[in-house]
Design a protein around this motif. Structure first.
Motif, PDB file in Angstrom:
ATOM      1  N   ALA D 189      11.598 -81.645  60.676  1.00 24.29           N
ATOM      2  CA  ALA D 189      12.047 -81.593  62.059  1.00 24.29           C
ATOM      3  C   ALA D 189      11.012 -80.921  62.945  1.00 24.29           C
ATOM      4  O   ALA D 189      10.787 -81.344  64.092  1.00 24.29           O
ATOM      5  CB  ALA D 189      13.382 -80.851  62.137  1.00 24.29           C
ATOM      6  N   VAL D 190      10.349 -79.878  62.410  1.00 25.90           N
ATOM      7  CA  VAL D 190       9.320 -79.191  63.200  1.00 25.90           C
ATOM      8  C   VAL D 190       8.161 -80.130  63.496  1.00 25.90           C
ATOM      9  O   VAL D 190       7.647 -80.179  64.612  1.00 25.90           O
ATOM     10  CB  VAL D 190       8.844 -77.928  62.446  1.00 25.90           C
ATOM     11  CG1 VAL D 190       7.516 -77.447  62.994  1.00 25.90           C
ATOM     12  CG2 VAL D 190       9.888 -76.832  62.539  1.00 25.90           C
ATOM     13  N   LEU D 191       7.778 -80.910  62.479  1.00 29.06           N
ATOM     14  CA  LEU D 191       6.687 -81.868  62.695  1.00 29.06           C
ATOM     15  C   LEU D 191       7.045 -82.828  63.817  1.00 29.06           C
ATOM     16  O   LEU D 191       6.221 -83.143  64.689  1.00 29.06           O
ATOM     17  CB  LEU D 191       6.421 -82.665  61.422  1.00 29.06           C
ATOM     18  CG  LEU D 191       5.786 -81.916  60.265  1.00 29.06           C
ATOM     19  CD1 LEU D 191       5.522 -82.860  59.121  1.00 29.06           C
ATOM     20  CD2 LEU D 191       4.493 -81.271  60.718  1.00 29.06           C
ATOM     21  N   ARG D 234       4.848 -74.240  71.726  1.00 32.91           N
ATOM     22  CA  ARG D 234       5.970 -74.787  70.954  1.00 32.91           C
ATOM     23  C   ARG D 234       5.614 -74.866  69.478  1.00 32.91           C
ATOM     24  O   ARG D 234       6.399 -74.482  68.604  1.00 32.91           O
ATOM     25  CB  ARG D 234       6.317 -76.187  71.447  1.00 32.91           C
ATOM     26  CG  ARG D 234       7.217 -76.228  72.627  1.00 32.91           C
ATOM     27  CD  ARG D 234       7.221 -77.625  73.173  1.00 32.91           C
ATOM     28  NE  ARG D 234       8.075 -78.492  72.378  1.00 32.91           N
ATOM     29  CZ  ARG D 234       9.341 -78.714  72.674  1.00 32.91           C
ATOM     30  NH1 ARG D 234       9.888 -78.138  73.721  1.00 32.91           N
ATOM     31  NH2 ARG D 234      10.073 -79.504  71.940  1.00 32.91           N
ATOM     32  N   LEU D 235       4.419 -75.382  69.221  1.00 32.79           N
ATOM     33  CA  LEU D 235       4.011 -75.507  67.824  1.00 32.79           C
ATOM     34  C   LEU D 235       3.966 -74.128  67.164  1.00 32.79           C
ATOM     35  O   LEU D 235       4.469 -73.925  66.053  1.00 32.79           O
ATOM     36  CB  LEU D 235       2.641 -76.186  67.750  1.00 32.79           C
ATOM     37  CG  LEU D 235       2.098 -76.330  66.339  1.00 32.79           C
ATOM     38  CD1 LEU D 235       2.984 -77.241  65.521  1.00 32.79           C
ATOM     39  CD2 LEU D 235       0.680 -76.861  66.352  1.00 32.79           C
ATOM     40  N   ALA D 236       3.374 -73.159  67.919  1.00 30.25           N
ATOM     41  CA  ALA D 236       3.252 -71.816  67.344  1.00 30.25           C
ATOM     42  C   ALA D 236       4.626 -71.228  67.065  1.00 30.25           C
ATOM     43  O   ALA D 236       4.885 -70.665  65.991  1.00 30.25           O
ATOM     44  CB  ALA D 236       2.472 -70.925  68.305  1.00 30.25           C
ATOM     45  N   VAL D 237       5.547 -71.398  68.026  1.00 31.41           N
ATOM     46  CA  VAL D 237       6.882 -70.822  67.867  1.00 31.41           C
ATOM     47  C   VAL D 237       7.617 -71.481  66.704  1.00 31.41           C
ATOM     48  O   VAL D 237       8.259 -70.810  65.876  1.00 31.41           O
ATOM     49  CB  VAL D 237       7.660 -71.001  69.189  1.00 31.41           C
ATOM     50  CG1 VAL D 237       9.132 -70.815  68.960  1.00 31.41           C
ATOM     51  CG2 VAL D 237       7.172 -70.020  70.214  1.00 31.41           C
ATOM     52  N   LEU D 238       7.490 -72.820  66.622  1.00 29.36           N
ATOM     53  CA  LEU D 238       8.202 -73.535  65.552  1.00 29.36           C
ATOM     54  C   LEU D 238       7.645 -73.157  64.183  1.00 29.36           C
ATOM     55  O   LEU D 238       8.407 -72.961  63.226  1.00 29.36           O
ATOM     56  CB  LEU D 238       8.110 -75.043  65.772  1.00 29.36           C
ATOM     57  CG  LEU D 238       8.990 -75.573  66.903  1.00 29.36           C
ATOM     58  CD1 LEU D 238       8.631 -77.008  67.241  1.00 29.36           C
ATOM     59  CD2 LEU D 238      10.449 -75.495  66.495  1.00 29.36           C
ATOM     60  N   LEU D 239       6.306 -73.055  64.106  1.00 24.34           N
ATOM     61  CA  LEU D 239       5.726 -72.647  62.822  1.00 24.34           C
ATOM     62  C   LEU D 239       6.132 -71.219  62.486  1.00 24.34           C
ATOM     63  O   LEU D 239       6.413 -70.891  61.325  1.00 24.34           O
ATOM     64  CB  LEU D 239       4.200 -72.778  62.853  1.00 24.34           C
ATOM     65  CG  LEU D 239       3.637 -74.193  62.840  1.00 24.34           C
ATOM     66  CD1 LEU D 239       2.120 -74.163  62.792  1.00 24.34           C
ATOM     67  CD2 LEU D 239       4.173 -74.980  61.660  1.00 24.34           C
ATOM     68  N   GLY D 240       6.196 -70.377  63.525  1.00 24.12           N
ATOM     69  CA  GLY D 240       6.629 -69.000  63.316  1.00 24.12           C
ATOM     70  C   GLY D 240       8.057 -68.958  62.797  1.00 24.12           C
ATOM     71  O   GLY D 240       8.382 -68.217  61.858  1.00 24.12           O
ATOM     72  N   LEU D 241       8.904 -69.803  63.393  1.00 18.36           N
ATOM     73  CA  LEU D 241      10.306 -69.867  62.961  1.00 18.36           C
ATOM     74  C   LEU D 241      10.401 -70.287  61.503  1.00 18.36           C
ATOM     75  O   LEU D 241      11.100 -69.669  60.683  1.00 18.36           O
ATOM     76  CB  LEU D 241      11.049 -70.859  63.851  1.00 18.36           C
ATOM     77  CG  LEU D 241      12.472 -71.214  63.439  1.00 18.36           C
ATOM     78  CD1 LEU D 241      13.363 -69.998  63.576  1.00 18.36           C
ATOM     79  CD2 LEU D 241      13.021 -72.343  64.281  1.00 18.36           C
ATOM     80  N   THR D 271       1.558 -67.701  60.309  1.00 17.75           N
ATOM     81  CA  THR D 271       1.485 -68.867  61.174  1.00 17.75           C
ATOM     82  C   THR D 271       0.153 -69.593  60.992  1.00 17.75           C
ATOM     83  O   THR D 271       0.110 -70.824  60.940  1.00 17.75           O
ATOM     84  CB  THR D 271       1.664 -68.428  62.642  1.00 17.75           C
ATOM     85  OG1 THR D 271       2.736 -67.511  62.707  1.00 17.75           O
ATOM     86  CG2 THR D 271       1.961 -69.613  63.518  1.00 17.75           C
ATOM     87  N   ALA D 272      -0.923 -68.806  60.853  1.00 18.65           N
ATOM     88  CA  ALA D 272      -2.233 -69.434  60.650  1.00 18.65           C
ATOM     89  C   ALA D 272      -2.246 -70.193  59.330  1.00 18.65           C
ATOM     90  O   ALA D 272      -2.794 -71.297  59.235  1.00 18.65           O
ATOM     91  CB  ALA D 272      -3.325 -68.364  60.657  1.00 18.65           C
ATOM     92  N   LEU D 273      -1.596 -69.625  58.331  1.00 20.95           N
ATOM     93  CA  LEU D 273      -1.550 -70.276  57.019  1.00 20.95           C
ATOM     94  C   LEU D 273      -0.800 -71.603  57.121  1.00 20.95           C
ATOM     95  O   LEU D 273      -1.275 -72.651  56.635  1.00 20.95           O
ATOM     96  CB  LEU D 273      -0.830 -69.345  56.043  1.00 20.95           C
ATOM     97  CG  LEU D 273      -1.281 -69.441  54.596  1.00 20.95           C
ATOM     98  CD1 LEU D 273      -2.723 -69.023  54.490  1.00 20.95           C
ATOM     99  CD2 LEU D 273      -0.400 -68.577  53.726  1.00 20.95           C
ATOM    100  N   LEU D 274       0.365 -71.571  57.782  1.00 22.51           N
ATOM    101  CA  LEU D 274       1.135 -72.806  57.958  1.00 22.51           C
ATOM    102  C   LEU D 274       0.337 -73.816  58.762  1.00 22.51           C
ATOM    103  O   LEU D 274       0.332 -75.012  58.459  1.00 22.51           O
ATOM    104  CB  LEU D 274       2.455 -72.504  58.670  1.00 22.51           C
ATOM    105  CG  LEU D 274       3.577 -71.959  57.794  1.00 22.51           C
ATOM    106  CD1 LEU D 274       4.780 -71.607  58.642  1.00 22.51           C
ATOM    107  CD2 LEU D 274       3.972 -73.000  56.768  1.00 22.51           C
ATOM    108  N   GLY D 275      -0.348 -73.321  59.805  1.00 21.63           N
ATOM    109  CA  GLY D 275      -1.167 -74.214  60.634  1.00 21.63           C
ATOM    110  C   GLY D 275      -2.261 -74.861  59.804  1.00 21.63           C
ATOM    111  O   GLY D 275      -2.524 -76.066  59.917  1.00 21.63           O
TER     112      GLY D 275
END
Lengths: 161, 241, 509, 320
Positions: D189-191, D234-241, D271-275
């Motif tokens: 969903a985040v993607l 948005r991307l940062a917040v969603l990845l953070g979530l 977040t950087a890792l997820l990114g």
């Protein structure tokens, strides 16, 4: 996926080492752009030779993106119009409108001999004229087609990097 | 093993079991289906092993090892061979060199290109089937609520999804995968409900499943020889007309 | 009866066919290695009769002792013969004897037509006894899990018999057969597992929680909700193998593609064997849940199957498929009888199984001869059978008359018994529509067979029109089957004790 | 606590606003390296924003307030989300309002504003992009809500701070089937919500494949800067979530400043890792065709549903 990963590891970095900064130095407008130039390509009637070279300029080997240039989808997003080919009658008005749609400050780069002086197509019945006859041109890149390195060098004078 | 870790591991294995069933519905690539089936078999063996360790019934560990070898090793191997037979085989002479494409695999043979029910709809159906399994399993859980029997709906859901795959897929191999998913679900139900049926029955069932897959493997080969492919849509000559 | 005797009697029906199958499997390997050219021996052809003879002999000996002395067990209660299994064993033995007696003629015809070779014949001789062994194991096993394993084994063994010709249609039939039957019967295993779960929770030990006598004795302590779910799955699953709706789609395809003697076995006894397993579960469920639940389930399935088979019989143009749908019709009549469930009706239903097995065997075997004679399975292309080949026409016609339920054949008696018992047992709502549907099927079957058998011979000049004599060797099993069926219809004789013992078991009292 | 709490909220907003373009630059850099290119450097998105802010603002003829307000709304809603979410600390003055449903609704508000703006331009691409975006959003929202429901069942609350605090106290919870399935569903969903491959390609110039790009084709100058900043946030917040739901360890639950600092560092690292993972995955994946997106999203919906079902019937003593 494993195959792709192996290929990535084997290939490593493809981009060539950055050549020294082009001679004339950055344009006055480059200071305002501050190392970032969004590029919109406009094919005003080209034979597509220049498009291939532009594609190469943004490919992994020349990697124009590392100097802050990026291709975008809309003239509204663009700072630079990369115009190729002699301007044909049908493309003259669209070219004028596209350049007008770009928010200021904006630059026009004419790429290839055809864009500069109509080249092979000079005097053709469908040809309106060179790019400079339709819109004001800021940077000229000669060559038929110009080498990717020349295109990258022109873009570097815009981004100033 | 502490009760917390036991529950956690059991739930994890059940989750993997169910997830594999869903992925079987989701994926079209037949080779991936076979791999997913192997993972599901491993999850099944894990369920048996966790139960065996928890109840200190070492015989169950042997059963778990057997189940693992059969369902994560032998059956996927057979299916992979059935898939691999696609390009070769005596009944199927290679095309003349002039027509041989660099892509050795026939794409339509490697994928489920046109399932009877499209993938999005079948995923939604799987959701409904899971809810149905949950509803149907309520009396089973109510009879003897333990961590293992609470997971019984998972087994039933896998059974239903397997049955759905069997109905909704047109590739011979996909149907076999559906059948094996169904069977994995039943075995999981047996383990979760009563730590497995008696060993003699388990042995017979495993043997039957193995033979059934072997028979289907042979029939797939024959189907390729007779029909030139494994599209079950071609099987429509026998009907009441 | 000493333990050795009982062990011998219970082992023979499984072991002798298995030994025969193993011997032929070796011969098959050798023939396949030699390219299928080695000539066959006359001896091995008739040696195939050894297996059904062993089954029949054990069944007869058991039939003499079981009704008076009670069930016989062997190997620590792993194998067990009660009235029901002995009765079914008798039916299997008799039908198998007829079918295997018809086999050499069938194989000779196939070989003459170039459809098979020595390897194919040996494979046939290896697989058919294995099929018989699996059926006998399903009947004699006391453990319901083993019963399931044996019934699933019949599917696997017969798959190659259905697909013996390697043609498009036979591969299609074999695929459908294996997939639908295996998946359907897997549901029955799920049902078995649920009953096992209920039994374990009711305090039955692991070793005996699938043992039928134990389960039947302690069925009143099973959890009703779980048993209900399990029973529904069992009806679906074993119903698939018995040709009952909704998982019946394999039956007409497989029966029409299999070799005629195998069709006879698959149609005459295999559904009945699967149905016997269903009956065993019914006894458990009736005690655990009361009779209402299984009755409603079976009556609904029976009526649906009857509707479907009657409708498809009306529109049928292929005589082998016609016989297959007639099997579905008879299985649903039997299922209806089981739904009624009183001892008298159960003995009628069991008698119906026997009569149907015999008559259907004769019908399928003679249909094999018709196919060889005329080279087609289309009803429309077969005319004047009686004029061309009086013996074959008469046997086929009489077999269908028996299937129609006319006296003196036993199906008349059993159908009357089921209908009368149904009205007496308060199931008139189910029996009345069933009767109407049976009449419809009667009309369709009778009309189509009449067109095939009667009428003037076909105009000359077409292949296979020469007058044809069936021959004594080929006719003997067919006539024997008809005589047996008629004899059962007139007098049960010494079998009546066994039949009432079997009916008492299935009626659950 | 309140002092540190306010600091935490401020720090979260500053980190998200300041870090989101850097995250975008970092992801592009990872991608460039994997593709054998040199890349423009991590700071490039900030250079783009700086340049765009200096440029002339263009408002196309005929557009109304929807077009002008959308970028502001996008950035504002995302900033509010960044303030609400317990990214660095679960004990902030606003953590009581950090309801997951509210967070999802705020993000959806930004999406709707942008879609309205796309329609407002009256161009073919704007309308097409808006319709595609809404198609995807309509499929994503139920997935997110279900996944949220699944993770909230063991806690008994949809408050993010409560969920994350609960997970820190029960470390086994994310490894339960319900937790894993919910996180997998949320990841898909985040993607989709962030417009990344395989649902949408952020670097596309092809009209046929654009979703997000098609809606913002008419923006220029400072408005465009806000739109780009908004989508990066948005991307940062969603990845953070996603990071804090899957691995909440390190999030400060108390009120001490050093812990908060550590939490912020960990947040950036997670977040950087997820990114990095996402950027690497994008090299391997292809964008799926638009008509196959529902297939993907139906799958994630199913995962979310299974997560809910699993959290009901797989609740052993360990979780309760």
């Amino acid at each position: 996926m494993g195959g792709l990963l192996r290929k990535i590891r084997r290939t490593g970095r493809v981009a060539e080492a950055a050549p020294p900064r082009p001679e004339p130095g950055p344009l006055p407008a480059a200071r305002e752009l501050g190392g970032s130039a969004q590029v919109r390509c406009i094919d005003a009637g080209s034979c597509n030779g220049c498009e291939i070279e532009i594609g190469n300029a943004f490919g992994p080997v020349y990697d124009a993106e590392r100097y802050g240039a990026r291709l975008v989808a809309s003239p509204r997003h663009a700072d630079v119009a990369l115009v190729t080919g002699p301007v044909t009658r049908n493309m003259a008005e669209p070219l004028r409108r596209t350049v007008a749609a770009m928010p200021q400050p904006a630059l026009v780069v004419a790429v290839g001999d055809c864009a500069l002086d109509c080249g092979e197509f000079a005097g053709g019945y469908g040809v309106e004229g060179a790019v400079a006859d339709v819109v004001p041109v800021d940077v000229r890149v000669p060559g038929c087609p110009p080498e990717p390195a020349a295109i990258v060098a022109a873009l570097r004078t815009v981004t100033g990097r | 093993m502490t009760s917390g870790a036991y529950t956690q591991l059991l739930d994890l294995a059940c989750g993997v079991l169910l997830l594999c069933a869903v992925v079987v519905l989701w994926q079209r690539e037949l080779a991936v289906l076979v791999r997913v089936l192997a993972v599901q078999g491993a999850a099944l063996a894990a369920i048996a092993a966790v139960l065996g360790v928890h109840e200190r019934r070492w015989g169950l560990l042997v059963v778990a090892a057997g189940v693992g070898v059969l369902r994560a090793g032998v059956l996927p191997y057979l299916l992979r061979r059935a898939l691999g037979a696609r390009t070769g085989g005596a009944a199927d002479p290679p095309p003349p060199a002039a027509y041989r494409s660099p892509y050795r695999e026939d794409v339509s043979e490697a994928r489920e290109t046109r399932p009877v029910v499209n993938v999005a709809a079948s995923l939604v159906t799987a959701a409904l089937l899971t809810l149905l399994a949950y509803a149907a399993a309520r009396p089973l859980v109510a009879l003897h609520p333990t961590p293992a029997t609470r997971a019984l709906p998972v087994g039933l859901a896998v059974v239903l999804v397997g049955f759905f795959v069997l109905v909704a897929r047109r590739r011979a191999i996909a149907q076999v995968v559906g059948f094996l998913t169904l069977d994995n679900g039943i075995t999981a139900t047996a383990f979760l409900a009563a730590s497995g049926v008696p060993p003699i029955v388990e042995l017979g069932v495993s043997f039957d499943v193995l033979l059934a897959v072997l028979v289907l493997h042979v029939l797939t080969t024959r189907m390729r020889a007779a029909f030139g492919g494994t599209d079950l849509d071609d099987l429509r000559e026998l009907s009441d007309r | 009866m000493t333990p050795t005797d009982s062990a011998l009697l219970l082992t023979a029906p499984v072991a002798v066919p298995l030994a025969a199958a193993a011997a032929h499997a070796v011969a098959w390997r050798r023939a396949a290695a030699s390219g299928g050219t080695a000539p066959g021996h006359r001896l091995t052809q008739w040696a195939g009769l050894l297996a059904p003879a062993a089954i029949l002999v054990s069944a007869v000996v058991l039939a003499a002792s079981v009704p008076s002395h009670g069930p016989v067990t062997a190997y620590g209660r792993l194998l067990r013969a009660d009235g029901l299994s002995v009765w079914m064993l008798l039916v299997v033995g008799a039908v198998a004897l007829l079918a295997l007696a018809a086999s050499p003629g069938y194989l000779a015809g196939e070989r003459a037509a170039g459809h098979t070779d020595e390897a194919g014949a040996q494979r046939y001789h290896a697989l058919v006894p294995a099929f018989l062994a699996a059926m006998c194991l399903a009947l004699l096993a006391a453990n319901l899990g083993v019963v399931w394993v044996a019934i699933e084994a019949t599917t696997i063994v017969t798959a190659f018999l259905v697909g013996h010709r390697h043609t498009r249609t036979s591969v299609e039939a074999a695929w459908k057969y294996v997939v639908i039957c295996s998946a359907g019967i897997a549901l029955a295993f799920l049902g078995t597992v649920l009953v096992y779960y209920a039994a374990r929770q009711a305090g039955v030990s692991e070793a005996s929680a699938l043992d039928w006598p134990t389960l039947a004795a302690r069925a009143d302590r099973l959890d009703p909700a779980v048993t209900r779910l399990g029973m529904a799955l069992v009806v679906l699953g074993f119903g698939a193998k018995a040709g009952l709706v909704p998982l019946h789609a394999w039956l007409p395809d497989a029966h029409s593609q299999a070799p005629a003697p195998v069709s006879a076995l698959m149609s005459g006894v295999l559904p009945a064997v699967s149905f016997t397993a269903l009956l065993r579960f019914k006894v458990i469920a009736d005690t655990a849940l009361g009779t209402g639940y299984t009755r409603a389930l079976l009556a609904a399935v029976a009526l649906l199957t009857l509707c479907l088979s009657a409708a498809l019989l009306l529109a049928q143009r292929d005589y082998k498929r016609m016989l297959a749908y007639s099997s579905m019709e008879h299985m649903s009549v039997i299922a209806l009888g089981a739904a009624i469930g009183s001892p008298a009706v159960m003995s009628a239903a069991l008698l119906h199984i026997a009569g149907h097995g015999l008559a259907k065997t004769v019908a399928f075997c003679s249909s094999g001869h018709i196919l060889r004679l005329r080279g087609t399975t289309r009803i429309g292309r077969v005319r004047g059978l009686l004029a061309q080949s009086p013996a074959l026409g008469a046997v086929f016609g009489l077999a269908v008359v028996a299937l129609l339920g006319m006296p003196p054949f036993s199906l008349f008696a059993s159908e009357v018994g089921i209908v009368r018992g149904g009205y007496a047992g308060g199931l008139g709502w189910a029996v009345s529509p069933a009767l109407a549907l049976v009449l419809l099927a009667f009309a369709a079957l009778g009309y189509r067979t009449g067109r095939m058998v009667l009428g003037p011979p076909q105009p000359a000049g077409r292949p296979g029109d020469a007058p044809h004599a069936l021959g004594a060797v080929a006719a003997a099993p067919l006539v024997a089957g008809l005589v047996a069926c008629a004899a059962l219809g007139t007098a049960l004789g010494p079998l009546s004790d066994l039949l009432s013992a079997a009916a008492a078991i299935t009626a659950g009292r | 606590m309140s002092g540190v709490g306010y600091v935490a909220v401020g720090a979260q907003v500053v980190v998200v606003v300041g870090g989101a373009p850097v995250l975008g630059g970092w992801m592009r850099q990872v991608r460039a390296r994997l593709e054998g290119r040199a890349g423009a450097g991590v700071g490039q998105p900030w250079r783009d924003v700086r340049k765009l802010l200096r440029k002339e603002a263009v408002t196309p003829v005929g557009t109304g307030p929807a077009f002008r307000l959308a970028p502001l709304l996008l950035v504002a809603t995302t900033a509010v989300v960044a303030a609400l979410m317990p990214l660095a600390s679960t004990r902030t003055p606003v953590s009581g309002s950090a309801d997951l449903i509210l967070v999802v609704a705020l993000l959806a508000l930004g999406t709707v504003a942008l879609a309205l703006a796309g329609l407002d331009t009256g161009t073919a691409f704007g309308g097409m992009g808006a319709s595609r975006e809404m198609t995807i959003a309509a499929l994503v929202e139920p997935t997110i809500l279900l996944a949220v429901f699944a993770v909230s069942i063991p806690v008994g609350s949809t408050n993010l701070a409560a969920i994350i605090a609960g997970t820190i106290h029960h470390p086994a919870r994310p490894a339960s089937p319900a937790g894993l399935l919910a996180v997998a569903a949320l990841a898909v969903a985040v993607l989709a919500e962030a417009g990344r491959i395989p649902v949408d390609n952020p670097a596309t110039h092809l009209e046929l494949t654009m979703v997000h790009e098609a809606m913002v084709l008419e923006y220029a100058g400072p408005d465009l800067a806000l739109v780009e900043l908004g989508s990066q946030m948005r991307l940062a917040v969603l990845l953070g979530l996603l990071g804090s739901l899957a691995a909440p360890w390190g999030t400060a639950t108390g009120g001490s400043l050093p812990l908060l600092g550590l939490a912020l560092v960990l947040l950036v690292v997670k977040t950087a890792l997820l990114g990095t993972l996402l950027a690497a995955a994008e090299v391997f994946w292809a964008k799926v065709r638009l008509f196959k997106v529902p297939e993907l999203l139906a799958g994630s919906f199913l995962l979310a549903l299974l997560a809910v079902v699993a959290s009901y019937f797989l609740t052993g003593e360990a979780v309760r």
